[in-house]
Design an enzyme around this catalytic site. Structure first.
Site, short mmCIF file in Angstrom:
data_model
loop_
_atom_site.label_atom_id
_atom_site.label_comp_id
_atom_site.label_asym_id
_atom_site.label_seq_id
_atom_site.Cartn_x
_atom_site.Cartn_y
_atom_site.Cartn_z
N ASP A 1 0.11 3.91 11.94
CA ASP A 1 0.29 2.48 12.24
C ASP A 1 -0.97 1.96 12.95
OD1 ASP A 1 1.43 -0.02 12.63
OD2 ASP A 1 3.32 0.76 13.38
N CYS B 1 0.33 -4.26 11.30
CA CYS B 1 0.60 -4.09 9.88
C CYS B 1 -0.21 -5.13 9.13
CB CYS B 1 2.09 -4.26 9.61
SG CYS B 1 2.49 -4.29 7.86
N ASN C 1 1.10 -1.28 18.48
CA ASN C 1 2.33 -0.68 19.00
C ASN C 1 2.22 -0.59 20.51
OD1 ASN C 1 1.71 0.83 16.23
ND2 ASN C 1 3.91 0.78 16.54
P1 HMG Z 1 2.73 -1.98 -6.72
O1 HMG Z 1 1.39 -2.60 -7.02
O2 HMG Z 1 3.96 -2.78 -6.97
O3 HMG Z 1 2.90 -0.55 -7.39
O4 HMG Z 1 2.71 -1.51 -5.19
P2 HMG Z 1 2.66 0.01 -8.82
O5 HMG Z 1 3.64 1.12 -9.00
O6 HMG Z 1 2.65 -1.12 -9.85
O7 HMG Z 1 1.18 0.64 -8.75
C1 HMG Z 1 0.00 -0.14 -8.62
C2 HMG Z 1 -1.19 0.80 -8.50
O8 HMG Z 1 -1.09 1.57 -7.29
C3 HMG Z 1 -1.25 1.85 -9.64
O9 HMG Z 1 -2.62 2.19 -9.82
C4 HMG Z 1 -0.54 3.04 -9.04
O10 HMG Z 1 -0.91 4.27 -9.62
C5 HMG Z 1 -1.01 2.96 -7.59
P3 HMG Z 1 -3.46 1.63 -11.08
O11 HMG Z 1 -2.69 2.08 -12.28
O12 HMG Z 1 -3.47 0.10 -10.93
O13 HMG Z 1 -4.80 2.27 -10.88
N1 HMG Z 1 -0.04 3.58 -6.67
C6 HMG Z 1 -0.33 4.57 -5.82
N2 HMG Z 1 -1.46 5.25 -5.57
C7 HMG Z 1 -1.40 6.23 -4.63
N3 HMG Z 1 -0.27 6.53 -3.94
C8 HMG Z 1 0.88 5.85 -4.17
C9 HMG Z 1 0.87 4.83 -5.15
N4 HMG Z 1 1.82 4.00 -5.59
C10 HMG Z 1 1.26 3.24 -6.53
N5 HMG Z 1 1.96 6.16 -3.48
C11 HMG Z 1 3.47 -0.08 -3.43
C12 HMG Z 1 3.88 -0.99 -4.58
C13 HMG Z 1 4.72 0.20 -2.63
C14 HMG Z 1 2.92 1.21 -4.01
C15 HMG Z 1 2.38 -0.78 -2.56
O14 HMG Z 1 2.78 -2.10 -2.27
C16 HMG Z 1 2.12 -0.04 -1.28
O15 HMG Z 1 1.62 1.08 -1.31
N6 HMG Z 1 2.42 -0.66 -0.15
C17 HMG Z 1 2.25 -0.04 1.16
C18 HMG Z 1 2.06 -1.07 2.21
C19 HMG Z 1 1.89 -0.43 3.55
O16 HMG Z 1 1.52 0.74 3.66
N7 HMG Z 1 2.12 -1.21 4.61
C20 HMG Z 1 1.98 -0.76 5.97
C21 HMG Z 1 3.03 0.22 6.37
S1 HMG Z 1 4.60 -0.53 6.78
C22 HMG Z 1 4.44 -0.92 8.47
O17 HMG Z 1 3.37 -0.86 9.01
C23 HMG Z 1 5.67 -1.21 9.28
C24 HMG Z 1 6.10 -0.03 10.14
O18 HMG Z 1 5.08 0.34 11.05
C25 HMG Z 1 7.35 -0.38 10.95
C26 HMG Z 1 7.24 -1.71 11.67
O19 HMG Z 1 6.31 -1.96 12.43
O20 HMG Z 1 8.17 -2.52 11.44
C27 HMG Z 1 6.43 1.20 9.28
MG MG Z 2 4.67 -0.74 12.97
#
Ligand code: HMG
Ligand code: MG
Length: 301
Positions: free
Chosen positions: A16, A241, A250
């Site tokens: 994070d 985020c 955090n």
């Molecule tokens: P999408 O674009 O809808 O996914 O993203 P997709 O399945 O259509 O894939 C698009 C491209 O990404 C493809 O590549 C996939 O292969 C690749 P391309 O064919 O275009 O070259 N891909 C990946 N590559 C590596 N690893 C993977 C992966 N998945 C797809 N796992 C998706 C949907 C969920 C994947 C994307 O939106 C994503 O990764 N989001 C993550 C966002 C994130 O990490 N946010 C921060 C964390 S959450 C947070 O901070 C809150 C928290 O702290 C709690 C709080 O504070 O409340 C946890």
């Molecule tokens: Mg967080």
């Protein structure tokens, strides 16, 4: 009144904390940070995220980071996993635990993981099943559990609905997130009053960001009044985020642990080592750490 339990900390700084930094750190700096945190008495460190590198470039090197760290016995090194592709990468990296993540707010979820809440639950089903078949414990984050940057205040009923789906799916623990750091102790009481009748205390973690300086008060409220033992925090108060504009870091691990100790808890954490771990990032990030303890220096008795 029964005594408050020993607090448990999940260190989320390497994930994070670093996911939101403008400067992407070299893997060696992340590895040094995690290795330093491993000397601080923590039981769990969220060391990376196997998310899309297009979505969060700062976490693109998580495989390399997991390969490079010196794992200390007794510490779980976990990672975020958004889908089956992420789980494959996490299994290859030999993580000890995974965390799936969704939200109580539709607008945030759509921006963060390109899915509605219902779609995200369906996306997690095979992930959780395979993780469990591989013997990995599963945490689930519920973000924007108090306020959403796009929808404003979020009612406990929205959190309860998503928590119910996640429990039914078989996740081991829930981390309930104040993603934008806007909650107050009043909000914490309102949510815990609704949540705790259905969720066993030992499966609840609270994840407070500290934008308005209320995170320590929120954690102490949950711990003292409701006996919630589990908290997420980030060394140096790093964090945020990319999909939650305006959110700050955090709650700092050293500040939270100091507050718990000051209220009589045994935390098991070495505050100087936590501070030292965070301080080694300052040159890379080009700024001092945001924690209170980082500013005041060594603690005088
Ligand atoms: P999408 O674009 O809808 O996914 O993203 P997709 O399945 O259509 O894939 C698009 C491209 O990404 C493809 O590549 C996939 O292969 C690749 P391309 O064919 O275009 O070259 N891909 C990946 N590559 C590596 N690893 C993977 C992966 N998945 C797809 N796992 C998706 C949907 C969920 C994947 C994307 O939106 C994503 O990764 N989001 C993550 C966002 C994130 O990490 N946010 C921060 C964390 S959450 C947070 O901070 C809150 C928290 O702290 C709690 C709080 O504070 O409340 C946890
Ligand atoms: Mg967080």
């Amino acid at each position: 009144m029964s005594a408050a339990p020993r607090p448990r900390f999940v260190e989320v700084g390497p994930r994070d904390g670093l996911q939101n930094e403008k400067r992407t750190l070299p893997p060696a700096a992340k590895i040094a940070f995690i290795d330093a945190l491993s000397q601080a008495g923590l039981e769990e460190i969220e060391a990376g995220a196997f998310v899309s590198p297009q979505a969060v470039p700062q976490m693109a090197d998580s495989s390399e980071v997991f390969e490079g760290i010196k794992r200390k016995e007794g510490i779980r090194y976990s990672a975020l996993v958004p889908n089956e592709k992420g789980l494959e990468r996490a299994l290859q990296a030999k993580v000890d635990k995974i965390a799936v993540f969704t939200a109580a707010s539709e607008s945030f979820n759509q921006r963060n993981i390109n899915a509605s809440v219902a779609q995200s639950i369906e996306r997690f089903r095979p992930v959780v099943l395979k993780a469990r078949q591989s013997g990995l414990p599963v945490r689930a984050y519920v973000s924007t559990a108090f306020h959403c940057p796009y929808e404003g205040r979020i009612g406990p009923e929205k959190v309860m609905a998503v928590v119910g789906d996640l429990l039914e799916m078989g996740v081991d623990e829930l981390s309930i997130g104040d993603t934008i750091g806007r909650a107050s102790p009043v909000d914490v009481r309102r949510l815990l009053d609704a949540l705790l009748p259905v969720l066993p205390l030992e499966r609840v973690f609270l994840h407070f960001h500290d934008t308005y300086g209320m995170a320590v008060a929120n954690a102490l409220t949950a711990w003292q009044e409701y006996k919630v033992p589990g908290f997420d925090s980030s060394a140096g108060g790093l964090g945020g985020c990319p999909y939650a504009p305006g959110a700050s870091g955090n709650v700092a691990t050293e500040d939270l642990a100091f507050a718990f100790s000051a209220c009589g808890a045994e935390t098991g954490l070495d505050l100087d080592n936590i501070r030292a771990a965070a301080a080694c990032l300052e040159t890379h990030l080009g700024r001092p750490m945001a924690s209170h303890l980082g500013r005041v220096g060594p603690i005088r008795s």
